[in-house]
Design a protein around this motif. Structure first.
Motif, short mmCIF file in Angstrom:
data_model
loop_
_atom_site.label_atom_id
_atom_site.label_comp_id
_atom_site.label_asym_id
_atom_site.label_seq_id
_atom_site.Cartn_x
_atom_site.Cartn_y
_atom_site.Cartn_z
N CYS A 252 0.89 -1.24 -0.03
CA CYS A 252 0.16 0.07 0.03
C CYS A 252 0.94 1.24 0.11
O CYS A 252 1.87 1.43 0.64
CB CYS A 252 -0.93 -0.18 1.38
SG CYS A 252 -2.06 1.52 1.29
N ILE A 253 0.50 2.22 -0.80
CA ILE A 253 1.19 3.37 -0.88
C ILE A 253 0.20 4.68 -0.94
O ILE A 253 -0.61 4.57 -1.61
CB ILE A 253 2.00 3.47 -2.13
CG1 ILE A 253 3.17 2.31 -2.18
CG2 ILE A 253 2.92 5.00 -2.11
CD1 ILE A 253 4.33 2.72 -3.56
N LEU A 254 0.46 5.71 -0.14
CA LEU A 254 -0.22 7.10 -0.19
C LEU A 254 0.58 8.04 -0.42
O LEU A 254 1.79 8.01 -0.02
CB LEU A 254 -0.98 7.22 1.20
CG LEU A 254 -2.12 6.12 1.43
CD1 LEU A 254 -2.50 6.72 2.88
CD2 LEU A 254 -3.01 6.23 0.60
N GLY A 255 0.19 9.07 -1.22
CA GLY A 255 0.94 10.24 -1.60
C GLY A 255 0.05 11.49 -1.29
O GLY A 255 -1.24 11.40 -1.60
N ILE A 256 0.54 12.62 -0.79
CA ILE A 256 -0.06 13.72 -0.77
C ILE A 256 0.91 15.02 -0.97
O ILE A 256 1.80 14.96 -0.42
CB ILE A 256 -0.84 13.93 0.41
CG1 ILE A 256 -1.93 15.08 0.22
CG2 ILE A 256 -0.03 14.16 1.73
CD1 ILE A 256 -3.20 15.06 1.37
N GLU A 257 0.23 15.94 -1.63
CA GLU A 257 0.99 16.97 -1.93
C GLU A 257 -0.24 18.35 -1.83
O GLU A 257 -1.31 18.20 -2.28
CB GLU A 257 1.91 17.35 -2.74
CG GLU A 257 1.13 17.44 -4.16
CD GLU A 257 2.16 17.42 -5.39
OE1 GLU A 257 3.08 18.26 -5.33
OE2 GLU A 257 1.97 16.53 -6.52
N VAL A 258 0.22 19.65 -1.26
CA VAL A 258 -0.58 20.58 -1.20
C VAL A 258 -0.65 21.26 -2.73
O VAL A 258 0.29 21.44 -3.36
CB VAL A 258 -0.15 21.80 -0.25
CG1 VAL A 258 -1.09 22.95 -0.42
CG2 VAL A 258 -0.14 21.10 1.03
#
Length: 260
Positions: A252-258
């Motif tokens: 599982c991978i999660l990524g986030i950026e504004v």
């Protein structure tokens, strides 16, 4: 009923239970299209080792553009692990309604741990909870025995969100344990990636592990790319590294950026 018929009946029952668990897990884990925001870009990838697994993630929008994220990895595989993820989902969703808790990642994890341990003894899982406040430029996190999350700063510096709590489920043996949040600066242009150990522990034919170092290398090579492309490049690199080796764990991978 002869032994052959009895065996076929058991197989059929198991298949029905597995199908039920699979359908349940599909419903409780957000689909990529469910994350819609004017403030963030998001990436997610989940591939169970079997039809169902113990990796889980979720998110919840808070007030003032804040967002809560969680990623967990239950011990084991299959239906038992999937049951734990469903309990994490229920507890997390309930916790998000409590404004006294939902701003603190460590209190979120403490509540989830308490809820699950009251129902199931000797249940252990790792987790990271995040509360991101882009207006204040701050990220709060609590890491309970989970692989380091990776924060790629806009200046290309890499910071690791290391564990500050033990694996969840140990509360029953550590009743005086202090739960606390970690704080780190987070600004526009920064990118955060969280993942389970199935990624870094993936092995090639020589039994070498994909490793944290290789993940960071892929991130550095694609530092100027949006978060969804960085996530895709990590998966592609892991697949190429493994060659024809069969999977041995959920990933599982999660990524986030504004958003700019």
């Amino acid at each position: 009923m002869n032994s052959s018929d009895h065996y076929e009946s058991l197989v059929s029952l198991f298949d029905k239970q597995l199908e039920f668990a699979q359908n349940l897990q599909r419903k409780i884990i957000p689909s990529p299209g469910s994350f819609v925001s004017n403030h963030y870009h998001f990436y997610s990838y989940l591939r169970p080792f079997r039809k169902v697994g113990g990796d889980f993630f979720d998110f919840h929008f808070l007030d003032n553009e804040k967002i809560s994220l969680i990623i967990t990895d239950a011990t084991g595989h299959g239906i038992d692990a999937a049951m734990i993820t469903s309990m994490v989902k229920l507890s997390y969703s309930y916790t998000m309604k409590d404004s006294r808790i939902n701003q603190s990642p460590s209190l979120i994890l403490k509540q989830i741990e308490s809820d699950i341990c009251q129902q199931m003894d000797n249940t252990f899982f790792t987790a990271i909870a995040i509360v991101l406040d882009p207006k204040a430029g701050v990220l709060y996190f609590a890491n309970a025995g989970h692989p380091d999350a990776i924060l790629l700063k806009s200046n290309r510096q890499v910071e690791l969100l290391k564990p500050n709590l033990p694996m969840l489920g140990l509360q029953q043996f550590m009743t005086t344990m202090h739960y606390f949040d970690m704080r780190i600066n987070f600004s526009k242009g920064d990118k955060l990636l969280l993942f389970t150990d199935g990624l870094i522990d993936a092995k090639n034919p020589n039994r070498e592990e994909f490793s944290m170092e290789r993940v960071i290398s892929v991130i550095n090579k694609n530092a100027d790319s949006p978060i969804n492309l960085i996530g895709s490049h990590i998966i592609d690199a892991c697949v190429d590294f493994k060659q024809d080796q069969a999977p041995s764990d959920d990933i599982c991978i999660l990524g986030i950026e504004v958003d700019d």
